[in-house]
Scaffold this active site. Sequence first.
Site, PDB file in Angstrom:
ATOM      1  N   LYS A   1      -3.512  -3.024 -11.218  1.00 21.20           N
ATOM      2  CA  LYS A   1      -3.471  -3.186  -9.754  1.00 21.20           C
ATOM      3  C   LYS A   1      -4.618  -4.063  -9.266  1.00 21.20           C
ATOM      4  O   LYS A   1      -4.792  -4.302  -8.085  1.00 21.20           O
ATOM      5  CB  LYS A   1      -3.564  -1.821  -9.056  1.00 21.20           C
ATOM      6  CG  LYS A   1      -2.379  -0.942  -9.273  1.00 21.20           C
ATOM      7  CD  LYS A   1      -2.255   0.256  -8.336  1.00 21.20           C
ATOM      8  CE  LYS A   1      -3.432   1.011  -7.965  1.00 21.20           C
ATOM      9  NZ  LYS A   1      -3.153   2.232  -7.184  1.00 21.20           N
TER      10      LYS A   1
ATOM     11  N   LYS B   1      -7.720  -3.211  -9.171  1.00 21.85           N
ATOM     12  CA  LYS B   1      -8.623  -2.358  -8.375  1.00 21.85           C
ATOM     13  C   LYS B   1      -9.639  -1.768  -9.343  1.00 21.85           C
ATOM     14  O   LYS B   1      -9.263  -1.261 -10.397  1.00 21.85           O
ATOM     15  CB  LYS B   1      -7.847  -1.204  -7.738  1.00 21.85           C
ATOM     16  CG  LYS B   1      -7.242  -1.516  -6.401  1.00 21.85           C
ATOM     17  CD  LYS B   1      -6.782  -0.221  -5.722  1.00 21.85           C
ATOM     18  CE  LYS B   1      -6.815  -0.365  -4.230  1.00 21.85           C
ATOM     19  NZ  LYS B   1      -6.429   0.838  -3.516  1.00 21.85           N
TER      20      LYS B   1
HETATM   21  N1  C2G Z   1      -4.347   5.154   3.181  1.00 20.84           N
HETATM   22  C1  C2G Z   1      -4.228   5.426   4.542  1.00 20.84           C
HETATM   23  N2  C2G Z   1      -5.216   5.042   5.387  1.00 20.84           N
HETATM   24  C2  C2G Z   1      -6.316   4.404   4.918  1.00 20.84           C
HETATM   25  C3  C2G Z   1      -6.447   4.140   3.540  1.00 20.84           C
HETATM   26  C4  C2G Z   1      -5.442   4.531   2.673  1.00 20.84           C
HETATM   27  O1  C2G Z   1      -3.217   6.017   4.986  1.00 20.84           O
HETATM   28  N3  C2G Z   1      -7.274   4.020   5.794  1.00 20.84           N
HETATM   29  C5  C2G Z   1      -3.256   5.579   2.296  1.00 20.84           C
HETATM   30  C6  C2G Z   1      -2.584   4.407   1.592  1.00 20.84           C
HETATM   31  O2  C2G Z   1      -1.610   3.817   2.435  1.00 20.84           O
HETATM   32  C7  C2G Z   1      -1.967   5.096   0.380  1.00 20.84           C
HETATM   33  C8  C2G Z   1      -2.961   6.237   0.083  1.00 20.84           C
HETATM   34  O3  C2G Z   1      -3.770   6.386   1.261  1.00 20.84           O
HETATM   35  O4  C2G Z   1      -0.705   5.674   0.741  1.00 20.84           O
HETATM   36  C9  C2G Z   1      -3.853   5.933  -1.096  1.00 20.84           C
HETATM   37  O5  C2G Z   1      -4.485   4.698  -0.863  1.00 20.84           O
HETATM   38  P1  C2G Z   1      -5.100   3.904  -2.148  1.00 20.84           P
HETATM   39  O6  C2G Z   1      -5.936   4.825  -2.937  1.00 20.84           O
HETATM   40  O7  C2G Z   1      -5.647   2.615  -1.641  1.00 20.84           O
HETATM   41  O8  C2G Z   1      -3.774   3.658  -2.980  1.00 20.84           O
HETATM   42  P2  C2G Z   1      -3.092   2.265  -3.388  1.00 20.84           P
HETATM   43  O9  C2G Z   1      -4.057   1.407  -4.090  1.00 20.84           O
HETATM   44  O10 C2G Z   1      -2.408   1.780  -2.179  1.00 20.84           O
HETATM   45  O11 C2G Z   1      -2.070   2.758  -4.530  1.00 20.84           O
HETATM   46  O12 C2G Z   1       2.098   3.050  -6.721  1.00 20.84           O
HETATM   47  C10 C2G Z   1       1.414   3.090  -5.480  1.00 20.84           C
HETATM   48  C11 C2G Z   1      -0.041   2.750  -5.639  1.00 20.84           C
HETATM   49  O13 C2G Z   1      -0.651   3.537  -6.648  1.00 20.84           O
HETATM   50  C12 C2G Z   1      -0.746   2.956  -4.304  1.00 20.84           C
END
Ligand code: C2G
Length: 128
Positions: free
Chosen positions: A44, A46
């Site tokens: 990803k 990340k």
């Molecule tokens: N999120 C949110 N508000 C934020 C930050 C994050 O609602 N200010 C939500 C994201 O939309 C996601 C969840 O929290 O639904 C987790 O965010 P991340 O850890 O950044 O996950 P991500 O990298 O988007 O991974 O297969 C799907 C991926 O693994 C998602």
Amino acid sequence: MKKVLTYGTFDLLHWGHINLLKRARDLGDFLVVGLSTDEFNEIKQKSAYHSFEHRTIILESIRFVDKVIPENGWDQKVQDIIDHDIDIFVMGDDWKGKFDHLKEYCEVIYLPRTVDISTTKIKKDLCV
Ligand code: C2G
């Protein structure tokens, strides 16, 4: 029992994550979180500060989270939905539309992201 599933890296846990997890859990009775492994985070592009092991400890301590499973890749969601008998798949709306193909297997809901907070923002603010 209505079972909910979501996925993420959940690094440097913040209130935006908690807000997502709480709303997801409130849609049902049991919340499964697919937590991105360190290897999948590389895919990803990340880099998580906390290891998968430590992010698992943190997530499992949250009262809204009932089960944490590893997310090893993009393609496991259908099998996870089947294996865990999921009724609702939830993601933040930065993913809106990206998982609509899962509607064949369960309800798909995109929840509004929490504004003004993100792991990226935390890292940037701490660099000063
Ligand atoms: N999120 C949110 N508000 C934020 C930050 C994050 O609602 N200010 C939500 C994201 O939309 C996601 C969840 O929290 O639904 C987790 O965010 P991340 O850890 O950044 O996950 P991500 O990298 O988007 O991974 O297969 C799907 C991926 O693994 C998602």
